[in-house]
Design a protein around this motif. Structure first.
Motif, PDB file in Angstrom:
ATOM      1  N   PRO A  33       0.756  -1.148   0.203  1.00 11.48           N
ATOM      2  CA  PRO A  33       0.082  -0.029  -0.191  1.00 11.48           C
ATOM      3  C   PRO A  33       0.969   1.331  -0.073  1.00 11.48           C
ATOM      4  CG  PRO A  33       0.044  -0.920   2.088  1.00 11.48           C
ATOM      5  CD  PRO A  33       0.676  -2.055   1.275  1.00 11.48           C
ATOM      6  N   ALA A  34       0.249   2.340  -0.248  1.00 10.55           N
ATOM      7  CA  ALA A  34       0.946   3.681  -0.239  1.00 10.55           C
ATOM      8  C   ALA A  34       0.995   4.274   1.037  1.00 10.55           C
ATOM      9  CB  ALA A  34       0.183   4.797  -1.389  1.00 10.55           C
ATOM     10  N   GLU A  35       1.854   5.342   1.062  1.00 10.22           N
ATOM     11  CA  GLU A  35       2.164   6.124   2.427  1.00 10.22           C
ATOM     12  C   GLU A  35       0.704   6.135   3.032  1.00 10.22           C
ATOM     13  OE1 GLU A  35       6.060   8.407   1.220  1.00 10.22           O
ATOM     14  OE2 GLU A  35       4.008   9.520   1.206  1.00 10.22           O
ATOM     15  N   SER A  36      -0.422   6.647   2.155  1.00 10.12           N
ATOM     16  CA  SER A  36      -1.761   6.621   3.010  1.00 10.12           C
ATOM     17  C   SER A  36      -2.139   5.491   3.590  1.00 10.12           C
ATOM     18  CB  SER A  36      -2.412   7.247   1.867  1.00 10.12           C
ATOM     19  OG  SER A  36      -2.846   6.410   1.010  1.00 10.12           O
ATOM     20  N   GLY A  37      -1.813   4.351   3.208  1.00  8.63           N
ATOM     21  CA  GLY A  37      -1.948   3.087   3.639  1.00  8.63           C
ATOM     22  C   GLY A  37      -3.206   2.403   2.911  1.00  8.63           C
ATOM     23  N   VAL A  38      -4.116   3.225   2.376  1.00 10.45           N
ATOM     24  CA  VAL A  38      -5.253   2.642   1.395  1.00 10.45           C
ATOM     25  C   VAL A  38      -5.396   3.003   0.184  1.00 10.45           C
ATOM     26  CG1 VAL A  38      -7.907   2.536   1.652  1.00 10.45           C
ATOM     27  CG2 VAL A  38      -6.419   2.479   3.698  1.00 10.45           C
ATOM     28  N   GLY A  39      -5.480   2.359  -0.969  1.00  8.68           N
ATOM     29  CA  GLY A  39      -5.377   2.626  -2.246  1.00  8.68           C
ATOM     30  C   GLY A  39      -6.314   1.801  -3.031  1.00  8.68           C
ATOM     31  N   GLY A  40      -6.547   1.662  -4.422  1.00  7.28           N
ATOM     32  CA  GLY A  40      -7.289   1.109  -5.201  1.00  7.28           C
ATOM     33  C   GLY A  40      -6.730   0.199  -6.121  1.00  7.28           C
ATOM     34  N   ASP A  41      -5.335  -0.140  -5.800  1.00  3.11           N
ATOM     35  CA  ASP A  41      -4.759  -1.212  -6.917  1.00  3.11           C
ATOM     36  C   ASP A  41      -5.159  -2.554  -6.426  1.00  3.11           C
ATOM     37  OD1 ASP A  41      -3.562   1.271  -7.733  1.00  3.11           O
ATOM     38  OD2 ASP A  41      -1.356   0.383  -7.447  1.00  3.11           O
ATOM     39  N   TRP A  42      -5.452  -3.365  -7.426  1.00  2.00           N
ATOM     40  CA  TRP A  42      -5.852  -4.860  -6.951  1.00  2.00           C
ATOM     41  C   TRP A  42      -5.173  -5.808  -8.054  1.00  2.00           C
ATOM     42  CZ3 TRP A  42      -9.135  -2.370 -10.336  1.00  2.00           C
ATOM     43  CH2 TRP A  42      -9.901  -3.564 -11.460  1.00  2.00           C
ATOM     44  N   PHE A  43      -5.177  -7.084  -7.918  1.00  2.00           N
ATOM     45  CA  PHE A  43      -4.793  -8.240  -8.860  1.00  2.00           C
ATOM     46  C   PHE A  43      -5.760  -9.324  -8.605  1.00  2.00           C
ATOM     47  CE2 PHE A  43      -2.301  -9.044  -4.994  1.00  2.00           C
ATOM     48  CZ  PHE A  43      -2.402 -10.451  -4.711  1.00  2.00           C
ATOM     49  N   ASP A  44      -5.654 -10.229  -9.333  1.00  2.00           N
ATOM     50  CA  ASP A  44      -6.442 -11.205  -9.166  1.00  2.00           C
ATOM     51  C   ASP A  44      -6.014 -12.700 -10.165  1.00  2.00           C
ATOM     52  OD1 ASP A  44      -8.572 -12.654  -7.887  1.00  2.00           O
ATOM     53  OD2 ASP A  44      -9.827 -11.131  -8.182  1.00  2.00           O
ATOM     54  N   VAL A  45      -6.052 -13.698  -9.745  1.00  2.00           N
ATOM     55  CA  VAL A  45      -5.604 -15.099 -10.409  1.00  2.00           C
ATOM     56  C   VAL A  45      -6.954 -15.927 -10.553  1.00  2.00           C
ATOM     57  CG1 VAL A  45      -4.079 -16.987 -10.920  1.00  2.00           C
ATOM     58  CG2 VAL A  45      -3.316 -14.731  -9.784  1.00  2.00           C
ATOM     59  N   ILE A  46      -7.574 -16.180 -11.716  1.00  2.00           N
ATOM     60  CA  ILE A  46      -8.926 -16.805 -11.727  1.00  2.00           C
ATOM     61  C   ILE A  46      -8.566 -18.057 -12.658  1.00  2.00           C
ATOM     62  CG2 ILE A  46     -11.214 -16.595 -12.491  1.00  2.00           C
ATOM     63  CD1 ILE A  46     -10.890 -13.495 -12.403  1.00  2.00           C
ATOM     64  N   ALA A  47      -9.129 -19.128 -11.998  1.00  2.00           N
ATOM     65  CA  ALA A  47      -8.975 -20.464 -12.874  1.00  2.00           C
ATOM     66  C   ALA A  47     -10.116 -20.691 -13.899  1.00  2.00           C
ATOM     67  CB  ALA A  47      -8.765 -21.627 -11.887  1.00  2.00           C
ATOM     68  N   LEU A  48     -10.131 -20.751 -15.138  1.00  2.00           N
ATOM     69  CA  LEU A  48     -11.023 -20.765 -16.105  1.00  2.00           C
ATOM     70  C   LEU A  48     -11.102 -22.297 -16.594  1.00  2.00           C
ATOM     71  CD1 LEU A  48     -10.341 -17.861 -18.350  1.00  2.00           C
ATOM     72  CD2 LEU A  48     -11.908 -17.988 -16.430  1.00  2.00           C
ATOM     73  N   PRO A  49     -11.816 -22.840 -17.341  1.00  2.00           N
ATOM     74  CA  PRO A  49     -12.289 -24.048 -17.815  1.00  2.00           C
ATOM     75  C   PRO A  49     -11.258 -24.343 -18.654  1.00  2.00           C
ATOM     76  CG  PRO A  49     -14.485 -23.116 -17.613  1.00  2.00           C
ATOM     77  CD  PRO A  49     -13.426 -21.905 -17.423  1.00  2.00           C
ATOM     78  N   GLY A  50     -10.970 -25.744 -18.854  1.00  2.00           N
ATOM     79  CA  GLY A  50      -9.739 -25.960 -20.007  1.00  2.00           C
ATOM     80  C   GLY A  50      -8.582 -25.785 -19.612  1.00  2.00           C
TER      81      GLY A  50
END
Length: 870
Positions: free
Chosen positions: A517-534
């Motif tokens: 997180p930034a110096e302010s401690g709260v932000g809006g960056d995110w990531f994700d890993v999603i398993a899909l069919p096949g």
């Protein structure tokens, strides 16, 4: 000046004539002696024709020596040579002494011309006088030299007169300017006025000479310093002044308004040297009685000091939104200007950012400030309890206002809480106390105590108002910090609950990630890993503009939307299109509901799908930076992928790009906080990232560590999300593909081939389930779909069966009625498969089903019997 110049000119003329005659005499003597003593002169005089031998030599010597004549005579004074040939043979006058052997010089007046001459005898080897040499310079020649010098003398005289005249004019002008044109009478009257003012002024004036003696003292100075009548011309050390004043007057150092005692008076002393003002070396001192003014100004200074303290408190207290630091700032401001020691106790709930509780008699010492070491007060962190009702602290809490104890030595109630601690404080020298409850919005947050020790006066009633004002200002800052801490904790908790806690299990990618997180401690960056069919895997990285709770909530909404859209198995560009529409709707709703609501527009997102069967990665990005691709040899590239506007802009279609990734390649996805910073631009950040991830032997975890250590120094100014995925390929032997004609009789043939391939893979126990699922899917594709029809079977963690056809019509799961001849196939698939679904391709669709080998599902027996009976 004219007389002086005339006398000087005459003196110069006389001196010049005298010097000229003396110089001429010396030169004539030198010439005569040189010729008389010259080799051959004596022999030529004794020769038969001395004139013929000596006349040329004499003329040459005359011209060389610069004299007017050199004449050689015999012992009788008859001229043997002469510059005027007609005089040869004549007798010269006044040379008898030379014939007798005497050398002399004289001023000759007579024929043939007046001159300064020298007469020298010529001697032979035996010392006898054999002739005479006379040399000289005529007065006429000397007059010409003097005439040349006279203009210079006259010019110098004229210059001297001009300079004297100009100097006299300048001096007169300066005197007129200094006296303002006053005459003697006016100057006398001015002196009398100045003398009257000097003695009548109500400020003492004293002049001390360079020798340290009193030169002048007016009447006021004699009165203020109590000087005797005979003090004039006495040394300052003998006047009976105070040592400090005596040293000041003797040192000669200039001072301004220095207050010194003189008996019972306080005098403001000013001293200045007299040299810069044209006087003799010495010192001028003035004295002003400030005894009464000092008393009034002392009270004003105290009031000014208190106002300054409150102003400083407003500036220094509350510089951070940290509760503990704000309490420390209060103690730092109070010590030593307000008190020798200051303690701040806060409720534990306030320290934790919670709302203050009603249990105000148990507090935690949060700050302690002191001007001396070794103080006996309880240290920071101790629990302070107010269990005795009649102590000053308990009384202040009960009354809700400050309590002052001027003399702790005589007070008994404050000792009841801790007698031993009170005894140690008194022995240390603490003798006065003001205790003030720390209140904000009518609620008690804590307690502040001000203590004074030995060497400091006891607290006065005026100090109570200052202490209450100081604590009131600090209470607002502490309450603001508490509120911020509470909201910040809530925002951080919300944000962390919205971020993925772990990545799903899958075999296509080796995943590592970092979130800072930034110096302010709260932000809006995110990531994700999603398993899909096949066995496909979706990678997501996004960035919400701004920080704080709103950004965290928006991030959670977008992440949830991406998860939902990914369940539809959409392509990356389609998914971002749906996400863009959703952001536009959210912005519209926010604008309509809250006129000041912050829009989501400007959020960025990168969505990628990796397929391990062919190593193909499809990516689409909405305003996001492109990922880094590291091939197995360590070569780093930033592929030129189609870039679409950020989410919420609308009006632009999203495009997708494809990458062919070799097995072992690393895909590095990140937000701009990793590469951008106040001290560098994005190009420099990309170069640094390239060098950080280029090592071909790095694992994804090592890649994350190297990138964070190289790119970030301390807490970043923006959030950082980093996702590293190393690719794997599905073993080709675990992939089986069959092209199927649009013929129902082909179903049995494909089922037989599927059964054989399952036997080869050692999955005989899964044959029945797989054949049943495949039969239903393939039969539907042949009956209701369009060419081409293809069957693909994949083996990994699970067994995946895929049937694709050229139709875009999606089958629907329904419960067939008892009278229906069909409609039970997909229901059976849902019963026997662990998961199943449909995804659309560029042309047609793919219906897939997933089965876990070794685990046989328990289908609905009634539905199965009905299906078999049909």
């Amino acid at each position: 000046m004219v007389v002086l110049v005339a006398v000087a000119v005459a003196a110069l003329v006389v001196q010049g004539r005298y010097d000229a005659e003396r110089g001429a005499s010396n030169r004539a003597l030198a010439a005569a002696e040189a010729f008389a003593n010259a080799p051959g002169t004596a022999a030529a005089l004794q020769s038969p024709d001395p004139t013929a031998r000596l006349q040329p030599a004499a003329e040459a010597a005359r011209r060389g020596s610069g004299v007017d004549f050199i004449t050689v005579l015999d012992t009788q004074g008859v001229r043997l040579t002469d510059p005027q040939p007609e005089l040869i043979g004549t007798e010269a006058e006044g040379v008898g002494r030379a014939a007798r052997g005497e050398t002399f010089t004289e001023t000759f007046e007579g024929e043939p011309a007046d001159a300064v001459r020298a007469v020298v005898p010529v001697r032979d080897d035996d010392g006898r006088v054999v002739g005479i040499v006379s040399a000289g310079i005529q007065f006429k020649t000397l007059g010409e030299v003097l005439n040349q010098q006279v203009p210079m003398v006259l010019a110098a005289a004229a210059g001297t007169l001009a300079l004297a005249t100009g100097g006299t004019a300048l001096v007169g002008r300066r005197l007129r300017r200094q006296t303002h044109g006053l005459g003697p009478a006016e100057m006398t009257r001015m002196f009398e006025h100045h003398d009257a003012v000097l003695h009548a002024v109500r400020e003492g004036v004293m002049i001390v000479g360079g020798d340290g003696r009193l030169s002048l003292a007016n009447d006021e100075a004699r009165r203020l310093l109590d000087l005797s009548q005979d003090a004039d011309q006495r040394s300052v050390t003998e006047l009976g002044l105070s040592p400090r004043l005596t040293r000041l007057l003797m040192s000669g150092e200039p001072v301004s308004d220095e207050v010194l005692p003189a008996g019972e008076r306080l005098l403001a002393v000013n001293t200045r040297r007299t040299e810069p003002y044209g006087g003799a070396p010495g010192l001028v001192a003035t004295f002003r009685d400030t005894t009464e003014l000092r008393a009034l100004s002392g009270q004003a200074e105290v009031a000014q000091g208190r106002l300054s303290l409150l102003y400083e408190a407003g500036v220094r207290i509350g510089t951070t939104l940290d509760v503990r630091r704000t309490a420390e700032e209060l103690a730092e401001v109070a010590v030593p200007r307000m008190a020798d020691f200051a303690t701040v106790e806060l409720l534990d709930s306030v320290l934790g950012g919670e709302e203050p509780t009603g249990a105000v008699r148990r507090m935690r010492r949060t700050a302690l400030g002191g001007s001396r070491a070794g103080q006996p007060l309880q240290p920071v962190g101790d629990l302070i309890q107010f269990v005795v009702a009649d102590t000053p602290m308990a009384a202040a809490l009960h009354r809700g206002k400050a309590v002052r104890v001027a003399d702790l030595n005589s007070a008994q109630d404050w000792r009841a809480q801790d007698p031993e601690g009170a005894r140690q404080a008194l022995e240390y020298g603490i003798h006065s106390l003001i205790t003030v409850p720390l209140r904000a919005r009518g609620v008690v947050l804590g307690m502040v105590n001000f203590w004074r020790g030995a060497g400091s006066p006891p607290f006065e009633e005026e100090d109570v108002a200052v202490a209450e004002e100081l604590v009131a200002r600090a209470a607002v800052a502490i309450d603001n910090a508490r509120r911020y801490a509470r909201e910040h904790t809530m925002a951080v908790t919300l944000q962390r609950s919205l971020l993925p806690r772990d990545v799903p299990d899958q075999d296509a990618l080796e995943i590592a990630w970092r979130y800072l997180p930034a110096e302010s401690g709260v932000g809006g960056d995110w990531f994700d890993v999603i398993a899909l069919p096949g066995f496909r895997v979706a990678l997501v990285v996004g960035d919400i503009v701004g920080h704080g709770l709103h950004a965290a909530v928006t991030m959670g909404r977008l992440r949830t939307a991406v998860l939902n859209f990914s369940s539809l198995d959409l392509s990356p560009d389609e998914l971002l299109g749906h996400l863009d529409e959703m952001v536009s709707v959210l912005d519209t709703q926010t604008t309509n509901a809250h006129g000041d609501g912050a829009p989501v527009t400007g959020a960025t997102c990168l969505y990628a799908i990796y397929d391990p069967v062919g190593g193909r990665c499809t990516l689409s990005r909405a305003g996001h930076v492109a990922p880094a691709v590291v091939d197995p040899d360590g070569h780093v590239t930033f592929p030129d992928l189609p870039l679409s506007p950020p989410l919420g802009v609308g009006g632009h279609p999203f495009e997708a790009g494809e990458l062919e990734l070799a097995e072992g390649s690393r895909l590095v996805l990140f937000t701009d906080g990793l590469i951008e910073d106040r001290g560098r631009d994005i190009d420099e950040g990309l170069r640094m990232l390239r060098s950080a991830v280029a090592d071909p032997d790095q694992t994804p975890e090592e890649t994350c560590r190297a990138a964070m250590e190289r790119m970030l120094r301390g807490r970043p100014s923006d959030d950082v999300a980093l996702l590293v995925a190393r690719t794997r390929r599905l073993d080709p032997s675990r992939v089986a593909v069959w092209d199927v004609p649009l013929d129902a009789t082909a179903v049995s043939r494909v089922r037989a081939e599927v059964s054989r391939r399952l036997d080869d893979w050692g999955l005989e126990e899964s044959s029945f389930t797989a054949e049943l699922i495949l039969s239903e899917l393939l039969t539907n594709a042949i009956r209701y779909g369009a060419a081409p029809v293809r069957v693909r079977m994949l083996l990994g963690r699970t067994l995946v069966l895929e049937v694709s056809d050229g139709s875009n019509t999606s089958p629907r799961l329904r419960r067939a009625a008892a009278t229906d001849e069909g409609g039970r196939g997909l229901y059976l698939v849902s019963q026997f498969a662990d998961r199943w679904g449909t995804r659309y391709a560029a042309t047609g669709k793919v219906i897939w089903a997933e089965h876990v080998p070794g685990r046989t599902p328990e289908p609905d027996a009634t539905a199965l019997i009905d299906e078999l009976a049909w």
